[in-house]
Write an enzyme that holds these catalytic residues in place. Structure first.
Site, PDB file in Angstrom:
ATOM      1  N   ASP A   1       2.417  -3.568   4.842  1.00 53.64           N
ATOM      2  CA  ASP A   1       1.022  -2.798   4.386  1.00 53.64           C
ATOM      3  C   ASP A   1       0.127  -3.897   3.893  1.00 53.64           C
ATOM      4  OD1 ASP A   1      -1.229  -1.235   3.587  1.00 53.64           O
ATOM      5  OD2 ASP A   1       0.224   0.451   3.627  1.00 53.64           O
TER       6      ASP A   1
ATOM      7  N   HIS B   1      29.776   2.214 -15.368  1.00 50.73           N
ATOM      8  CA  HIS B   1      29.722   2.201 -16.686  1.00 50.73           C
ATOM      9  C   HIS B   1      28.995   3.289 -17.204  1.00 50.73           C
ATOM     10  CE1 HIS B   1      26.509   0.910 -19.833  1.00 50.73           C
ATOM     11  NE2 HIS B   1      27.774   0.623 -20.468  1.00 50.73           N
TER      12      HIS B   1
ATOM     13  N   ASP C   1       2.836   5.105   7.394  1.00 52.10           N
ATOM     14  CA  ASP C   1       1.336   5.003   7.805  1.00 52.10           C
ATOM     15  C   ASP C   1       0.835   6.288   8.338  1.00 52.10           C
ATOM     16  OD1 ASP C   1      -1.080   3.989   8.588  1.00 52.10           O
ATOM     17  OD2 ASP C   1      -0.204   1.965   8.626  1.00 52.10           O
TER      18      ASP C   1
ATOM     19  N   ASP D   1       8.054  -1.737   5.813  1.00 50.54           N
ATOM     20  CA  ASP D   1       6.939  -1.551   6.672  1.00 50.54           C
ATOM     21  C   ASP D   1       5.582  -2.502   6.008  1.00 50.54           C
ATOM     22  OD1 ASP D   1       4.830  -0.250   8.565  1.00 50.54           O
ATOM     23  OD2 ASP D   1       4.338   0.841   6.834  1.00 50.54           O
TER      24      ASP D   1
ATOM     25  N   ASP E   1       6.233  -0.740   2.426  1.00 48.68           N
ATOM     26  CA  ASP E   1       7.165   0.414   2.202  1.00 48.68           C
ATOM     27  C   ASP E   1       8.810   0.344   2.568  1.00 48.68           C
ATOM     28  OD1 ASP E   1       5.204   2.295   1.635  1.00 48.68           O
ATOM     29  OD2 ASP E   1       4.461   2.487   3.797  1.00 48.68           O
TER      30      ASP E   1
ATOM     31  N   HIS F   1      26.856   9.428 -25.059  1.00 45.25           N
ATOM     32  CA  HIS F   1      26.632   7.963 -25.487  1.00 45.25           C
ATOM     33  C   HIS F   1      26.098   8.173 -26.791  1.00 45.25           C
ATOM     34  CE1 HIS F   1      25.522   3.916 -24.806  1.00 45.25           C
ATOM     35  NE2 HIS F   1      24.197   4.110 -24.237  1.00 45.25           N
TER      36      HIS F   1
END
Length: 564
Positions: free
Chosen positions: A511, A121, A450, A509, A517, A167
């Site tokens: 936290d 699009h 980390d 991850d 993360d 556009h």
């Protein structure tokens, strides 16, 4: 061997670095198909056949596996496989959960309306829908990722003497039309030879339409597909259209002709007045018709908009299949009021869905609403990110990533129309076990997740499909591990419409204090999924595959299910 992380200026924390050790469940699997810690050709072939479901595999297939892991130097001197070599094979690209990329295995000889098509699009925008830059770059990127429908908005330039791509009614910049057409020509068949469709949002007067017709003809020459007749029962097939570029837009004059009142009753004064004006304009249009006739003749797929509630945009002309466009909001209305009619319409005609106008951030919507009702062209902002785009990318990993996926039989049955709102019985159960993962230590810096310790990975897993099948789970968190091992849980997904299901993964991850993360994602079309223990390659937020990061996952359908 240990890994150190600084805690403050003078202190550090050390963690014992864990190596790539196969989980216990993988060791047991190896032991079941080996003798004295070594696996022969015949034993590996038995494993491939019984566990991986590769029923037609022979010794040549097994030899390819041997060669794929030979560089790991973990072979017995008689050519037998040790545990570590077996483990490397399981994690290799040879052991993908999907058929190899580039291997087209769907029937490509059905009409175009029988396929989902990878659709973009506002394909020229680099960012949001309000003030971002227009460029050929996103067009090139989309085509090189397998997108097969490119949208260009055509407007007169400020001088009114040429067409440009932009556009309209926004602060976005414009791009040169010729550059866009050339970019499409140069990249159209990078992924596969199946046709590319250019949808034109045309805001041009006849004189500029004639100019565009000349540009299209000169740029694409023999690549341009032209209709041989105004009447035909079905669109051509992707196989017939190999190497072709198709133009799809609203034919000239259609708008004015639709405004003329066709009736046998006595017209009102207002209607008579409008008819006079419209007919006068049409007469003027005929004078310019010679200029625009070339443009009209290049339109391979005639288009119509579905915006007027009083107009039946799903009326099916048996001699003239068309493309109808509607935004996601109008689709929702259609789904609530005429869902099965939409399914029937898409068996012969094309339907394009596009994002609602308020998605100025170039976000996307749930593609399954369109797919489950047969819509072939579910148009997405490819420059956007997020789960919906990952699902779109997952769908078109199917069929070798060629940009065309054959619709399931349930959407093509003319006698028993599929109703996505209906509650269907469970057909099969997908069983998934996530064993382990690796590669983050190679694709990410050691402090990426980390600052003070190794990452704490967990996996979210779920089904995208019809509402009844949509469910998600998550694994436990593997604390302080670059090579996490899970494998204690088996996730069960009961599926009523497995033909339209996709399986998604998202690794994070954990936290405790801030947002988790992102650590990788992927999405796999269920009809393509291989059984057995497979290496699932992960991708970044944009859909680009990581070089090394993978999950080791087992898949099984109980009972087995035949998709095609």
């Amino acid at each position: 061997m240990s890994e150190s992380f600084k805690v403050c200026f003078c202190c550090s924390r050390s963690f014992k670095e864990k190596t790539r050790q196969p989980p216990v469940s993988i060791k047991r699997l190896f032991e079941a198909y080996s003798r004295n810690g070594k696996m022969s050709f015949d034993e590996l072939l038995r494993f491939v056949s019984e566990v991986q479901g590769e029923r037609h595999a022979g010794l040549d297939y097994v030899q390819d596996i041997f060669h794929s892991v030979k560089h790991h130097n973990v072979f017995h001197h008689h050519g037998l496989v040790h545990l570590n070599a077996f483990y490397r094979y399981l994690f290799s690209d040879t052991n993908s959960p999907l058929p190899m990329s580039g291997q087209v295995h769907h029937d490509m000889k059905a009409p175009l309306s029988h396929y989902f098509v990878y659709t973009g699009h506002n394909s020229y925008l680099t960012g949001n829908q309000v003030n971002s830059r227009s460029s050929v770059e996103p067009i090139v990127q989309a085509l090189r990722k397998g997108v097969k429908v490119i949208e260009l908005d055509l407007w007169p330039n400020p001088s009114g003497n040429a067409a440009e791509v932009r556009h309209g009614r926004t602060l976005t910049s414009h791009e040169d039309l010729q550059k866009c057409l050339t970019a499409i020509k140069d990249n159209a068949f990078h992924v596969s030879d199946y046709p590319v469709i250019i949808t034109l949002e045309d805001h041009l007067p006849p004189k500029l339409q004639a100019q565009v017709a000349k540009m299209l003809t000169k740029t694409y020459r023999g690549m341009l597909f032209r209709r041989v007749s105004e009447s035909f029962k079905h669109f051509p097939s992707p196989e017939e259209l190999k190497g072709k570029i198709l133009i799809s837009t609203k034919p000239p004059k259609e708008y004015l002709e639709s405004k003329t009142v066709h009736t046998t009753r006595t017209p009102t004064v207002k209607e008579t007045s409008w008819n006079r004006v419209a007919n006068k304009i049409l007469e003027e249009y005929k004078d310019m018709e010679s200029e625009a006739v070339g443009y009209r003749d290049l339109i391979a797929i005639h288009a119509a908009n579905c915006k007027d509630p009083s107009k039946d945009c799903l009326s099916d002309d048996p001699e003239k299949p068309i493309r109808v466009s509607m935004d996601e909001q109008w689709l929702d209305t259609m789904v609530r009021t005429r869902g099965t009619d939409l399914v029937r319409f898409t068996q012969r005609n094309l339907v394009r869905i596009y994002p609602k106008g308020t998605r100025v951030d170039s976000s996307n919507y749930d593609p399954h609403v369109g797919w489950t009702h047969g819509a072939q062209m579910v148009a997405f902002n490819m420059q956007g990110h997020g789960k919906q785009l990952w699902i779109m990318q997952g769908m078109f990993r199917g069929n070798g990533g060629c940009g065309y996926v054959k619709k399931p039989r349930i959407l093509l049955d003319e006698h028993t129309l599929f109703d996505p709102c209906k509650r269907f019985p469970i057909k099969t159960t997908l069983k998934v076990k996530i064993y382990t993962g690796e590669g983050w230590d190679l694709d990410f810096h050691h402090t990426h997740f980390d600052q003070y310790s190794p990452p704490d990975f967990f996996v979210k897993i779920g089904i995208a499909g019809v509402p009844r099948d949509t469910v998600s789970y998550r694994t436990e968190t593997a604390v302080d591990q670059w090579f996490p091992i899970w494998g204690n849980d088996e996730f069960l997904f009961q599926l009523s419409v497995p033909e339209l299901a996709l399986l998604w993964f998202k690794v994070q991850d954990y936290d405790n204090d801030t947002q988790n993360d992102f650590a990788g994602q992927t999405c796999l079309p269920l009809p393509e999924l291989k059984s057995g223990v497979r290496a699932v390659r992960l991708h970044d937020r944009t859909g680009k595959a990581y070089k090394n990061t993978r999950l080791l996952v087992s898949f099984a359908l109980d009972p087995p299910y035949t998709f095609r």
